[in-house]
Design a protein around this motif. Structure first.
Motif, PDB file in Angstrom:
ATOM      1  N   SER A 207       0.830  -1.206   0.000  1.00  0.00           N
ATOM      2  CA  SER A 207       0.000   0.000   0.000  1.00  0.00           C
ATOM      3  C   SER A 207       0.866   1.258   0.000  1.00  0.00           C
ATOM      4  O   SER A 207       0.500   2.272  -0.612  1.00  0.00           O
ATOM      5  CB  SER A 207      -0.947   0.010   1.204  1.00  0.00           C
ATOM      6  OG  SER A 207      -0.209  -0.029   2.424  1.00  0.00           O
ATOM      7  N   GLY A 208       2.041   1.188   0.645  1.00  0.00           N
ATOM      8  CA  GLY A 208       2.934   2.337   0.684  1.00  0.00           C
ATOM      9  C   GLY A 208       3.595   2.632  -0.646  1.00  0.00           C
ATOM     10  O   GLY A 208       4.089   3.744  -0.869  1.00  0.00           O
ATOM     11  N   ASN A 209       3.614   1.647  -1.549  1.00  0.00           N
ATOM     12  CA  ASN A 209       4.218   1.838  -2.861  1.00  0.00           C
ATOM     13  C   ASN A 209       3.191   1.841  -3.987  1.00  0.00           C
ATOM     14  O   ASN A 209       3.556   1.736  -5.167  1.00  0.00           O
ATOM     15  CB  ASN A 209       5.261   0.751  -3.119  1.00  0.00           C
ATOM     16  CG  ASN A 209       6.533   0.947  -2.313  1.00  0.00           C
ATOM     17  OD1 ASN A 209       7.358   1.782  -2.653  1.00  0.00           O
ATOM     18  ND2 ASN A 209       6.655   0.188  -1.225  1.00  0.00           N
ATOM     19  N   ALA A 210       1.919   1.955  -3.614  1.00  0.00           N
ATOM     20  CA  ALA A 210       0.861   1.998  -4.628  1.00  0.00           C
ATOM     21  C   ALA A 210       0.760   3.390  -5.223  1.00  0.00           C
ATOM     22  O   ALA A 210       0.913   4.397  -4.523  1.00  0.00           O
ATOM     23  CB  ALA A 210      -0.471   1.594  -4.008  1.00  0.00           C
ATOM     24  N   LYS A 211       0.526   3.465  -6.523  1.00  0.00           N
ATOM     25  CA  LYS A 211       0.278   4.740  -7.180  1.00  0.00           C
ATOM     26  C   LYS A 211      -1.184   5.121  -6.986  1.00  0.00           C
ATOM     27  O   LYS A 211      -2.079   4.270  -7.056  1.00  0.00           O
ATOM     28  CB  LYS A 211       0.599   4.636  -8.668  1.00  0.00           C
ATOM     29  CG  LYS A 211       2.093   4.530  -8.958  1.00  0.00           C
ATOM     30  CD  LYS A 211       2.356   4.624 -10.450  1.00  0.00           C
ATOM     31  CE  LYS A 211       3.847   4.696 -10.730  1.00  0.00           C
ATOM     32  NZ  LYS A 211       4.129   4.829 -12.186  1.00  0.00           N
ATOM     33  N   SER A 212      -1.424   6.393  -6.761  1.00  0.00           N
ATOM     34  CA  SER A 212      -2.790   6.832  -6.476  1.00  0.00           C
ATOM     35  C   SER A 212      -3.698   6.721  -7.696  1.00  0.00           C
ATOM     36  O   SER A 212      -4.910   6.542  -7.563  1.00  0.00           O
ATOM     37  CB  SER A 212      -2.780   8.278  -5.963  1.00  0.00           C
ATOM     38  OG  SER A 212      -2.177   9.139  -6.921  1.00  0.00           O
ATOM     39  N   ASP A 213      -3.096   6.856  -8.888  1.00  0.00           N
ATOM     40  CA  ASP A 213      -3.907   6.754 -10.100  1.00  0.00           C
ATOM     41  C   ASP A 213      -3.907   5.306 -10.577  1.00  0.00           C
ATOM     42  O   ASP A 213      -2.925   4.805 -11.076  1.00  0.00           O
ATOM     43  CB  ASP A 213      -3.377   7.675 -11.197  1.00  0.00           C
ATOM     44  CG  ASP A 213      -1.900   7.447 -11.490  1.00  0.00           C
ATOM     45  OD1 ASP A 213      -1.184   7.017 -10.567  1.00  0.00           O
ATOM     46  OD2 ASP A 213      -1.468   7.679 -12.639  1.00  0.00           O
ATOM     47  N   GLY A 214      -5.021   4.646 -10.387  1.00  0.00           N
ATOM     48  CA  GLY A 214      -5.146   3.245 -10.774  1.00  0.00           C
ATOM     49  C   GLY A 214      -6.602   2.855 -10.855  1.00  0.00           C
ATOM     50  O   GLY A 214      -7.505   3.648 -10.537  1.00  0.00           O
ATOM     51  N   GLN A 215      -6.852   1.610 -11.226  1.00  0.00           N
ATOM     52  CA  GLN A 215      -8.227   1.162 -11.476  1.00  0.00           C
ATOM     53  C   GLN A 215      -8.906   0.580 -10.250  1.00  0.00           C
ATOM     54  O   GLN A 215     -10.037   0.101 -10.352  1.00  0.00           O
ATOM     55  CB  GLN A 215      -8.202   0.107 -12.586  1.00  0.00           C
ATOM     56  CG  GLN A 215      -7.383  -1.123 -12.265  1.00  0.00           C
ATOM     57  CD  GLN A 215      -7.411  -2.152 -13.366  1.00  0.00           C
ATOM     58  OE1 GLN A 215      -8.484  -2.503 -13.856  1.00  0.00           O
ATOM     59  NE2 GLN A 215      -6.243  -2.639 -13.776  1.00  0.00           N
ATOM     60  N   PHE A 216      -8.223   0.635  -9.070  1.00  0.00           N
ATOM     61  CA  PHE A 216      -8.782  -0.028  -7.893  1.00  0.00           C
ATOM     62  C   PHE A 216      -9.228   0.969  -6.827  1.00  0.00           C
ATOM     63  O   PHE A 216      -9.036   0.742  -5.631  1.00  0.00           O
ATOM     64  CB  PHE A 216      -7.766  -1.016  -7.333  1.00  0.00           C
ATOM     65  CG  PHE A 216      -7.353  -2.078  -8.304  1.00  0.00           C
ATOM     66  CD1 PHE A 216      -8.228  -3.093  -8.664  1.00  0.00           C
ATOM     67  CD2 PHE A 216      -6.109  -2.037  -8.910  1.00  0.00           C
ATOM     68  CE1 PHE A 216      -7.858  -4.065  -9.578  1.00  0.00           C
ATOM     69  CE2 PHE A 216      -5.712  -3.005  -9.829  1.00  0.00           C
ATOM     70  CZ  PHE A 216      -6.597  -4.013 -10.170  1.00  0.00           C
TER      71      PHE A 216
END
Length: 563
Positions: A207-216
């Motif tokens: 979660s700390g390395n997730a990009k904010s722009d995504g399909q989820f």
């Protein structure tokens, strides 16, 4: 229907050329359009470019070199599902339960030290080991398990099909830091056997390395991009480098909670991805430790004669079917299907096409799977019986004009089709042998109208339970998938297979599955050709390899050591 007469050979010609047969397994999604950059991963999780490809000539004695002709599409544990991906993922990540190296394999505790099942057989409570840590040092907690399942089912990729409709994310609860409760929607006896394919990821790291722009939604891209070049696991190895189409390196996790064998364990495992089987053979001769299972038969025969190299050939859970479209004329007539079954020369299939290493497949289940029974109708080659069955049908031999479809490039499937063509020619029937890409075949099988008359399929083995073979292939609810290309429909079999997965206890399930096998065999919806031997070339110095037949788990590198 008019069909082209292509690729026809007689039996004598077939026997002349069948020695050229190779071996291959249908694996969907094992290659992808990937970028060429190389990524190295350091202990802090950051990445840097590099191009230091390990070779057989300069590696140390504790470096293991695995050579393969296929390329993983993804290293995300919620996306990967094919053979090479399963190998890498289960060495980087830990599941709750694990498969032993026996044949057939049994379950053993892994991240879960034990579990209990409720009286209604739907709620499983797992106790997590308290000494397990992720590669970055974070402890493995029940919250990570809950998050991993939520991520799996939100993404709906990889192995998520095992739990779709059976376990909802909201029914996975972290009751305390080291206890997880899972409640299935209905009784599903094979549930524990699916869990070795449920890999646990580090919630904070992903979660700390997730990009904010995504399909989820609020999860953005769910860390999918980051996980292609990094790992968030707790397994025996860590991701060291990924060169998209050339090489993947994993290094031993010296802080792993589990145990490695005594002796010279492998500190590093390098997966070399090459295009040609001849290159694989050359690298094995030069000192690589292990090849994949996708090489031509002739290549294995060559490598088996190389000093210091042996070929493991074991028939475990690799059934090869030729499906017959039971809802299309003339194959909708059971007597036509039985006539074809009696006409097919299974002995030539095993001894000429496969050089005798594979086993007869007596019915829909391989003999290594529990609940298999030999008490089934069999269809050994007998032209007189074939003609007698045809006389019972509503069709003559000249009415049988079929198409056999196989996966482009798989010579074993091609030669099986040529053998079938030759056999049915003796009966007076016609078979056209046609190839198609795997992606096209899977699309064809989504519709009853476009599914081939007869189709070659290796039925992939997933979890160690009869349900993994029988339900996807023979339950009518599975129609529309390549696993159910016979479009078989039998109310009694549907009832038995549903009962089998909702009945607890092997001793209670065995008679159910034996009865289902008998009914399926009586209806002859496929040619049950063989249980194909899985082959790997292995250096004699490698110890600890055991072929348990499970995708990925045959290459549990933490079990291997230098002898």
């Amino acid at each position: 229907m008019v069909k082209r007469d292509k690729g026809r050979i007689d039996r004598r010609s077939f026997l002349k050329y069948s020695g050229l047969a190779g071996t291959g397994i249908t694996v969907a999604g094992c290659t992808g359009n990937q970028s060429e950059e190389t990524t190295s991963v350091n202990s802090g999780g950051s990445t840097s470019s590099g191009n230091n490809q390990a070779t057989s000539a300069n590696k140390s004695s504790t470096d293991f070199e695995y050579v393969t002709t296929i390329t993983p599409t993804s290293l995300d544990p919620m996306k990967g599902s094919d053979n090479i991906e399963a190998i890498l993922l289960h060495n980087l990540y830990d599941p709750l339960l694990y498969y032993t190296d026996e044949t057939p394999p049994t379950l053993q505790n892994w991240l879960a030290t034990d579990y209990t099942v409720s009286e209604d057989k739907k709620t499983y409570t797992f106790s997590l080991r308290e000494d397990a840590a992720f590669h970055n040092g974070d402890p493995v907690t029940a919250s990570d398990v809950k998050y991993s399942f939520q991520r799996m089912m939100d993404m709906q990729q990889g192995f998520s099909w095992m739990w779709s409709g059976l376990l909802d994310p909201e029914n996975v609860e972290a009751t305390n830091e080291h206890t997880v409760k899972m409640t299935t929607n209905e009784v599903f006896a094979p549930f524990p056997y699916t869990l070795p394919f449920f890999f646990i990821v580090n919630e904070n790291e992903v979660s700390g390395n997730a990009k904010s722009d995504g399909q989820f939604g609020e999860h953005g891209d769910y860390g999918t991009e980051w996980l292609e070049d990094n790992d968030a696991g707790s397994g025996p190895y860590t991701l060291t480098k990924r060169d998209r189409k050339q090489q993947i390196v994993i290094g031993r996790n010296t802080d792993w909670w589990g145990s490695f064998p005594d002796g010279n364990v492998y500190e590093s495992v390098t997966t070399e991805m090459v295009q040609e089987s001849a290159t694989v053979a050359g690298m094995m001769k030069e000192g690589a430790e292990m090849s994949d299972q996708w090489l031509p038969l002739k290549t294995y025969e060559e490598l088996d004669g190389v000093d210091g190299v042996s070929v493991s050939a074991k028939a475990t859970f690799n059934p090869f079917y030729i499906y017959m479209h039971t809802q299309r004329e003339p194959l909708n007539d059971v007597h036509v299907r039985k006539a074809i079954s009696f006409a097919f020369d299974s002995e030539t299939a095993l001894n000429d096409v496969m050089s005798g290493d594979s086993n007869h497949l007596n019915g829909p289940l391989p003999s290594a799977m529990w609940s298999h029974t030999n008490d089934l109708p069999t269809y050994e080659r007998d032209l007189e019986k074939a003609k007698a069955e045809l006389e019972k049908s509503d069709y003559s031999a000249s009415d049988i004009d079929l198409t056999y479809t196989y996966v482009s490039g798989l010579s074993t499937e091609q030669n099986m089709g040529l053998l079938l063509q030759s056999n049915l020619q003796e009966l007076g029937a016609t078979v056209s042998v046609e190839k198609a890409p795997w992606t096209k075949i899977t699309q064809m099988c989504t519709s009853k109208d476009t599914t081939p008359d007869m189709m070659a399929v290796y039925l992939s083995f997933s979890y160690a339970d009869p349900d993994t073979f029988l339900y996807p292939a023979w339950h009518s609810s599975s129609h529309g998938s390549w696993t159910s290309a016979a479009w078989y429909e039998n109310d009694e079999v549907d009832s038995l297979l549903t009962e089998g997965r909702q009945t607890i206890g092997k001793e209670n399930r065995i008679p159910i599955y034996q009865q289902a096998q008998k009914r399926i065999a009586e209806d002859a919806p496929a040619l049950f050709v063989m249980n194909q031997a899985t082959r790997n070339a292995i250096a004699d110095s490698v110890k600890g390899f055991q072929d348990n037949g499970i995708i990925g788990y045959r290459q549990s590198f933490q079990r291997f050591y230098q002898g």
